[in-house]
Write an enzyme that holds these catalytic residues in place. Structure first.
Site, PDB file in Angstrom:
ATOM      1  N   GLU A   1      -2.351   9.123 -11.203  1.00 26.02           N
ATOM      2  CA  GLU A   1      -2.247   8.006 -11.464  1.00 26.02           C
ATOM      3  C   GLU A   1      -1.671   8.191 -13.376  1.00 26.02           C
ATOM      4  OE1 GLU A   1      -4.682   5.986  -9.024  1.00 26.02           O
ATOM      5  OE2 GLU A   1      -4.577   4.925 -10.209  1.00 26.02           O
TER       6      GLU A   1
ATOM      7  N   HIS B   1       0.582   3.646 -11.123  1.00 28.26           N
ATOM      8  CA  HIS B   1      -0.430   4.249  -9.596  1.00 28.26           C
ATOM      9  C   HIS B   1       0.306   4.865  -8.261  1.00 28.26           C
ATOM     10  CE1 HIS B   1      -3.615   3.570  -6.652  1.00 28.26           C
ATOM     11  NE2 HIS B   1      -4.510   2.529  -7.517  1.00 28.26           N
TER      12      HIS B   1
ATOM     13  N   ARG C   1       2.308  -5.981 -10.194  1.00 27.31           N
ATOM     14  CA  ARG C   1       2.809  -5.496  -8.946  1.00 27.31           C
ATOM     15  C   ARG C   1       3.080  -6.575  -7.183  1.00 27.31           C
ATOM     16  NH1 ARG C   1      -2.752  -2.534  -6.212  1.00 27.31           N
ATOM     17  NH2 ARG C   1      -4.670  -4.423  -6.228  1.00 27.31           N
TER      18      ARG C   1
ATOM     19  N   ARG D   1       0.417  -0.885  -0.121  1.00 29.04           N
ATOM     20  CA  ARG D   1       0.497  -0.193   0.236  1.00 29.04           C
ATOM     21  C   ARG D   1       0.982   1.098  -0.022  1.00 29.04           C
ATOM     22  NH1 ARG D   1      -4.586  -0.224  -1.882  1.00 29.04           N
ATOM     23  NH2 ARG D   1      -5.324  -0.890  -0.788  1.00 29.04           N
TER      24      ARG D   1
ATOM     25  N   ASP E   1     -12.450   9.344  -6.860  1.00 33.00           N
ATOM     26  CA  ASP E   1     -11.669   8.624  -7.676  1.00 33.00           C
ATOM     27  C   ASP E   1     -12.369   8.276  -9.264  1.00 33.00           C
ATOM     28  OD1 ASP E   1     -11.921   4.676  -7.358  1.00 33.00           O
ATOM     29  OD2 ASP E   1     -10.786   6.042  -8.586  1.00 33.00           O
TER      30      ASP E   1
HETATM   31  O1  TA6 Z   1      -6.896   3.648  -8.720  1.00 27.49           O
HETATM   32  C1  TA6 Z   1      -7.747   3.927  -8.091  1.00 27.49           C
HETATM   33  C2  TA6 Z   1      -8.192   2.608  -8.053  1.00 27.49           C
HETATM   34  O2  TA6 Z   1      -8.974   2.347  -8.785  1.00 27.49           O
HETATM   35  C3  TA6 Z   1      -9.635   2.875  -6.927  1.00 27.49           C
HETATM   36  O3  TA6 Z   1     -10.726   2.950  -7.300  1.00 27.49           O
HETATM   37  C4  TA6 Z   1      -9.253   1.930  -5.663  1.00 27.49           C
HETATM   38  O4  TA6 Z   1      -9.335   0.315  -6.453  1.00 27.49           O
HETATM   39  C5  TA6 Z   1      -7.609   2.390  -5.873  1.00 27.49           C
HETATM   40  O5  TA6 Z   1      -7.412   1.745  -7.031  1.00 27.49           O
HETATM   41  C6  TA6 Z   1      -6.374   0.776  -5.181  1.00 27.49           C
HETATM   42  O6  TA6 Z   1      -6.322  -0.443  -5.352  1.00 27.49           O
HETATM   43  P1  TA6 Z   1      -5.815  -1.650  -4.954  1.00 27.49           P
HETATM   44  O7  TA6 Z   1      -6.282  -2.848  -5.184  1.00 27.49           O
HETATM   45  O8  TA6 Z   1      -4.489  -1.036  -4.687  1.00 27.49           O
HETATM   46  O9  TA6 Z   1      -6.792  -1.266  -3.318  1.00 27.49           O
END
Ligand code: TA6
Length: 302
Positions: free
Chosen positions: A273, A170, A100, A74, A214
């Site tokens: 991103e 991201h 990832r 994270r 988002d």
């Molecule tokens: O990029 C934004 C997003 O798609 C959000 O909708 C949220 O799901 C975030 O990515 C984090 O995703 P993750 O799979 O890392 O929890």
């Protein structure tokens, strides 16, 4: 199992780059030069820390980030590939693809003339990755670290049929207080609002944060600037090979539900991103390649 001594003897750079195991099964590359300090996890070739000399951290990492094999970390710069978001048809496939959460190999390391460090990585493929993505499409990431941070993600198609990918770098950025942040560069852009059932809307002015945001901004090749009033600095984001920009902050409820955002972590971060998503998917022809490039630079607001 990675042989740390072997990887350091091949790719270590004395006094500037060293590889180490932070757990028996997670290897990181630690960078320290006159220009910056940084850390990259070999899982996902994921930058998890980047601090230019004399600056606060630019990349945000959750205090509750899990460094466990196969678990997304994270924070940092997760690589979303070969799809962004949920898979089109397979709900059992991982969100944002597998890049990832799988091991990458180090390809190269060098000190540039200006003391920046450049590293090259390639995604390791195996039976498990081919079950998710049965194409011969090697993926490389090149990272250049100094007072700026550059990443270039290169997809090559060694197959005899076109491949269609969506992708994003991201990136989680550290800020003083997201409630005092605005993002410029997206005025007038259409976006899909994931907080409003993917409704298509048009951005009016700067993006600000007073709740969950988002948004997938579409058909935009322009850079962005994160104006961080709290820390009196701007983060300049330049990009090439990208037609989408995603802006995300989970806010309170989503952050709590995720469970690894740390206490009130949502206030200290936002994601901007650079990628290609939704209607901006990329078709890579046989024998062709696609490059997605970003550069991050700090400007202090004196
Ligand atoms: O990029 C934004 C997003 O798609 C959000 O909708 C949220 O799901 C975030 O990515 C984090 O995703 P993750 O799979 O890392 O929890």
């Amino acid at each position: 199992m990675i042989d740390i001594n072997e990887i350091n003897s091949r790719f270590g750079l004395p006094a500037k780059l060293a590889f180490k195991s932070i757990r028996e099964d997670m290897t990181v590359a630690d960078i320290s030069t006159g220009l910056c300090t940084a850390r990259i996890a070999l899982q996902g070739a994921q930058v998890v820390d980047w601090i230019p000399a004399g600056e606060k951290a630019v990349i945000w990492l959750s205090e509750d980030a899990k460094f466990r094999p196969g678990k997304s970390i994270r924070g940092g710069v997760p690589i979303c590939w070969p799809w962004f978001g949920a898979h089109d048809s397979r709900k059992d496939f991982p969100a944002h693809g597998h890049a990832r959460t799988v091991p990458w190999n180090i390809l190269s390391s060098e000190v540039l003339a200006d003391d920046r460090i450049r590293l090259g990585f390639c995604l390791q493929t195996n039976e498990a990755t081919h079950a998710l993505w049965p194409y011969n499409s090697p993926l490389e990431l090149h990272i250049t670290l100094g007072s700026t941070l550059e990443l270039e993600l290169i997809t090559r198609n060694h197959d005899n049929q076109p491949i269609t990918i969506s992708e994003a770098l991201h990136t989680y950025f550290a800020v003083g207080d997201v409630r005092q942040v605005s993002v410029t560069g997206l005025d007038g852009c259409d976006y899909l609002d994931k907080v409003d059932n993917f409704a298509r809307k048009t951005q009016q002015g700067d993006v600000t944060f007073a709740g969950e945001v988002d948004r997938v901004y579409l058909n935009t090749e322009s850079g962005c600037v994160i104006d961080d009033a709290g820390w009196q600095r701007r983060i300049h984001i330049n990009k090439r090979g990208s037609h989408s920009t995603v802006v995300w902050n989970p806010w309170i409820d989503k952050a709590l539900a995720m469970g690894d955002m740390g206490k009130d972590g949502y206030l200290d971060m936002l994601c901007v991103e650079s990628g290609n998503a939704a209607e901006n998917v990329v078709i890579v022809e046989p024998g062709g390649e696609h490059r997605l490039w970003v550069e991050y630079r700090i400007e202090n607001r004196v």
